[in-house]
Design an enzyme around this catalytic site. Structure first.
Site, PDB file in Angstrom:
ATOM      1  N   HIS A  36      -8.061  -4.599  11.640  1.00 30.52           N
ATOM      2  CA  HIS A  36      -6.906  -5.047  10.944  1.00 30.52           C
ATOM      3  C   HIS A  36      -6.805  -6.707  10.876  1.00 30.52           C
ATOM      4  O   HIS A  36      -7.575  -7.485  11.662  1.00 30.52           O
ATOM      5  CB  HIS A  36      -5.529  -4.733  11.703  1.00 30.52           C
ATOM      6  CG  HIS A  36      -5.781  -3.254  12.309  1.00 30.52           C
ATOM      7  ND1 HIS A  36      -5.344  -2.331  11.317  1.00 30.52           N
ATOM      8  CD2 HIS A  36      -6.072  -2.769  13.421  1.00 30.52           C
ATOM      9  CE1 HIS A  36      -5.596  -1.136  12.045  1.00 30.52           C
ATOM     10  NE2 HIS A  36      -5.972  -1.297  13.263  1.00 30.52           N
ATOM     11  N   TYR A  52       6.091  -3.273  17.416  1.00 35.04           N
ATOM     12  CA  TYR A  52       5.841  -4.142  18.186  1.00 35.04           C
ATOM     13  C   TYR A  52       5.269  -5.540  17.523  1.00 35.04           C
ATOM     14  O   TYR A  52       5.503  -5.547  16.017  1.00 35.04           O
ATOM     15  CB  TYR A  52       4.150  -3.641  18.821  1.00 35.04           C
ATOM     16  CG  TYR A  52       3.060  -3.575  17.651  1.00 35.04           C
ATOM     17  CD1 TYR A  52       2.441  -4.475  17.181  1.00 35.04           C
ATOM     18  CD2 TYR A  52       2.856  -2.357  17.208  1.00 35.04           C
ATOM     19  CE1 TYR A  52       1.390  -4.611  16.245  1.00 35.04           C
ATOM     20  CE2 TYR A  52       1.828  -2.180  16.145  1.00 35.04           C
ATOM     21  CZ  TYR A  52       1.210  -3.256  15.674  1.00 35.04           C
ATOM     22  OH  TYR A  52       0.282  -3.067  14.612  1.00 35.04           O
ATOM     23  N   THR A  80       0.589  -1.454  11.068  1.00 29.61           N
ATOM     24  CA  THR A  80       1.959  -1.017  11.033  1.00 29.61           C
ATOM     25  C   THR A  80       3.098  -2.354  11.307  1.00 29.61           C
ATOM     26  O   THR A  80       4.069  -2.368  10.848  1.00 29.61           O
ATOM     27  CB  THR A  80       2.494  -0.065  12.046  1.00 29.61           C
ATOM     28  OG1 THR A  80       2.236  -0.517  13.406  1.00 29.61           O
ATOM     29  CG2 THR A  80       1.746   1.225  11.762  1.00 29.61           C
ATOM     30  N   ARG A 127      -2.811   4.551   3.874  1.00 29.92           N
ATOM     31  CA  ARG A 127      -2.653   5.160   5.260  1.00 29.92           C
ATOM     32  C   ARG A 127      -1.330   5.823   5.430  1.00 29.92           C
ATOM     33  O   ARG A 127      -0.367   5.273   5.067  1.00 29.92           O
ATOM     34  CB  ARG A 127      -2.887   3.915   6.114  1.00 29.92           C
ATOM     35  CG  ARG A 127      -3.052   4.342   7.655  1.00 29.92           C
ATOM     36  CD  ARG A 127      -3.033   3.196   8.572  1.00 29.92           C
ATOM     37  NE  ARG A 127      -3.937   3.570   9.691  1.00 29.92           N
ATOM     38  CZ  ARG A 127      -3.767   2.949  10.941  1.00 29.92           C
ATOM     39  NH1 ARG A 127      -3.100   1.656  10.988  1.00 29.92           N
ATOM     40  NH2 ARG A 127      -4.350   3.311  12.056  1.00 29.92           N
ATOM     41  N   TYR A 160      -3.248   8.866  10.310  1.00 31.22           N
ATOM     42  CA  TYR A 160      -3.463   8.613  11.851  1.00 31.22           C
ATOM     43  C   TYR A 160      -2.285   9.648  12.534  1.00 31.22           C
ATOM     44  O   TYR A 160      -1.156   9.522  12.210  1.00 31.22           O
ATOM     45  CB  TYR A 160      -2.905   7.122  12.393  1.00 31.22           C
ATOM     46  CG  TYR A 160      -3.308   6.614  13.640  1.00 31.22           C
ATOM     47  CD1 TYR A 160      -4.303   7.234  14.269  1.00 31.22           C
ATOM     48  CD2 TYR A 160      -2.725   5.479  14.083  1.00 31.22           C
ATOM     49  CE1 TYR A 160      -4.246   6.880  15.611  1.00 31.22           C
ATOM     50  CE2 TYR A 160      -2.753   4.920  15.209  1.00 31.22           C
ATOM     51  CZ  TYR A 160      -3.604   5.796  16.007  1.00 31.22           C
ATOM     52  OH  TYR A 160      -4.027   5.461  17.414  1.00 31.22           O
ATOM     53  N   HIS A 184      -9.514   7.707  14.474  1.00 25.66           N
ATOM     54  CA  HIS A 184      -9.964   7.875  15.970  1.00 25.66           C
ATOM     55  C   HIS A 184     -10.048   9.374  16.502  1.00 25.66           C
ATOM     56  O   HIS A 184      -9.428   9.849  17.479  1.00 25.66           O
ATOM     57  CB  HIS A 184      -8.783   7.098  16.753  1.00 25.66           C
ATOM     58  CG  HIS A 184      -8.510   5.803  16.176  1.00 25.66           C
ATOM     59  ND1 HIS A 184      -9.454   5.017  15.653  1.00 25.66           N
ATOM     60  CD2 HIS A 184      -6.977   4.979  16.015  1.00 25.66           C
ATOM     61  CE1 HIS A 184      -8.668   3.864  15.079  1.00 25.66           C
ATOM     62  NE2 HIS A 184      -7.556   3.824  15.450  1.00 25.66           N
ATOM     63  N   ASP A 260     -11.890  -1.820  15.265  1.00 20.20           N
ATOM     64  CA  ASP A 260     -10.502  -1.765  15.555  1.00 20.20           C
ATOM     65  C   ASP A 260      -9.668  -3.141  15.932  1.00 20.20           C
ATOM     66  O   ASP A 260      -8.860  -3.264  16.510  1.00 20.20           O
ATOM     67  CB  ASP A 260     -10.008  -0.938  16.565  1.00 20.20           C
ATOM     68  CG  ASP A 260      -8.611  -0.549  16.412  1.00 20.20           C
ATOM     69  OD1 ASP A 260      -7.722  -0.704  15.428  1.00 20.20           O
ATOM     70  OD2 ASP A 260      -7.800  -0.183  17.397  1.00 20.20           O
TER      71      ASP A 260
HETATM   72  C1  0GY Z   1      -5.114   1.192  15.700  1.00 16.91           C
HETATM   73  C2  0GY Z   1      -4.355   1.859  16.545  1.00 16.91           C
HETATM   74  C3  0GY Z   1      -3.012   1.699  16.757  1.00 16.91           C
HETATM   75  C4  0GY Z   1      -2.208   0.668  16.050  1.00 16.91           C
HETATM   76  C5  0GY Z   1      -2.182   0.663  14.488  1.00 16.91           C
HETATM   77  O1  0GY Z   1      -1.339  -0.056  12.587  1.00 16.91           O
HETATM   78  C6  0GY Z   1      -0.897  -0.052  13.788  1.00 16.91           C
HETATM   79  O2  0GY Z   1      -0.151  -0.483  14.420  1.00 16.91           O
HETATM   80  O3  0GY Z   1      -3.083   1.142  13.996  1.00 16.91           O
HETATM   81  C7  0GY Z   1      -2.320   2.263  17.988  1.00 16.91           C
HETATM   82  O4  0GY Z   1      -1.388   1.675  18.470  1.00 16.91           O
HETATM   83  O5  0GY Z   1      -2.706   3.107  18.354  1.00 16.91           O
HETATM   84  O6  0GY Z   1      -5.896   2.070  14.620  1.00 16.91           O
HETATM   85  O7  0GY Z   1      -5.024   0.202  15.470  1.00 16.91           O
END
Ligand code: 0GY
Length: 306
Positions: A36, A52, A80, A127, A160, A184, A260
């Site tokens: 990311h 967050y 996100t 996603r 996810y 994951h 990740d």
């Molecule tokens: C990941 C896992 C997480 C978060 C996100 O997009 C995101 O905020 O994917 C998580 O907090 O488990 O894949 O990075």
């Protein structure tokens, strides 16, 4: 150092500075297929819907990590904290010199011209996130409408979710018309047996649906035993190995791997990305499996024209 534009969530761990050099030599052309970018917030503000507020983690830092670890390319997945504002991710693609593809987050309001513009910048998927601590609920009919539209562009869907939610989501996932990539490993509880009911259900989900792929990623997120590399062999996150290895060996042509980076939402420790790369030969134990996981499969999905 300039002050970041946003105050981080209390307790937020920043990404690991100066990661070690992996001992495992990645095959030529290896792809980091799950990573990311966060902001930087001053340039690409975080969404107000976010759950967050991260540290800044720019494309420059991501591409420096790529070169340090020995990867050739990246797949940048919309995080996100940026909601459906894909500008930071798209900016990373545009400045990658063709070495990055992307996975976006979109809503039903998006126009066809915008989808097409994203395609031209390198987006190849969307996603759908079902992790309640990360996103608000999106109605299934909206997701299905998006799925049908992006199917026409030849894109795929990344999902996810957490293992306890798979039974409830099964039928919806089964109805998706595209390739579906699970983040994951569907977040198994690795303190349960690898041959137990929970993981068996996930493996059946993959077996029953040949369009489903899996990212064997995030040992640092799934591990209970943690990063301790006890034997000097740099084998961290040992409790995750049997799960990831099972998926790689059962479905060698439908697996992807990624760092990740910058590792959102880790509370206890931040992984050394070099150590994460050294996890790979424990889950893909032959040169052939490593080549499929790191080169052939991601190229087939993200750079099929090559
Ligand atoms: C990941 C896992 C997480 C978060 C996100 O997009 C995101 O905020 O994917 C998580 O907090 O488990 O894949 O990075």
């Amino acid at each position: 150092m300039t002050k970041p534009a946003f105050e981080k969530t209390p307790g937020w761990l920043d990404w690991y500075v100066n990661p070690s050099k992996p001992r495992f030599k990645l095959p030529a052309g290896a792809v980091d297929a799950h990573c990311h970018v966060f902001g930087p917030g001053a340039e690409f503000p975080f969404a107000h819907t976010r759950k967050y507020t991260p540290c800044d983690a720019s494309r420059r830092e991501l591409y420096a990590l790529r070169d340090h670890l020995g990867f050739s390319r990246n797949v940048v997945v919309q995080a996100t904290c940026h909601g459906a504002d894909n500008r930071a991710m798209l900016d990373a693609l545009v400045h990658s010199g063709g070495k990055a593809r992307g996975v976006a987050t979109v809503t039903r309001e998006i126009g066809d011209a915008e989808l097409q513009a994203m395609h031209e910048k390198g987006v190849r998927g969307v996603r759908f996130n079902f992790v309640k601590r990360l996103v608000d609920f999106t109605p299934r009919d909206e997701l299905m409408e998006i799925a049908e539209r992006i199917h026409r562009l030849g894109w795929h869907i990344v999902i996810y979710f957490e293992a306890p939610d798979l039974p409830e989501l099964w039928d919806f996932f089964a109805g998706l018309p595209t390739i579906v990539v699970v983040d994951h490993m569907g977040r198994p509880d690795v303190s349960k047996p690898v041959d137990g009911d929970e993981f068996a259900l996930f493996l059946r989900f993959m077996r029953d649906h040949p369009n489903v792929w899996c990212k064997v990623t995030c040992p640092e997120r799934l591990s209970v035993t943690g990063p301790a590399a006890l034997d000097g062999e740099r084998t961290a996150y040992r409790d995750v190995v049997p799960f990831a290895r099972r998926v790689v060996e059962t479905f060698p042509d439908r697996v992807l791997w990624g760092t990740d980076w910058p590792h959102p939402n880790l509370k206890d420790h931040m992984p050394d990305d070099g150590l994460l790369v050294d996890f790979i030969p424990h889950i893909a134990v032959t040169a052939e499996l490593q080549r499929k996981l790191l080169v052939d499969n991601p190229l087939r999905l993200y750079w099929p024209e090559e």
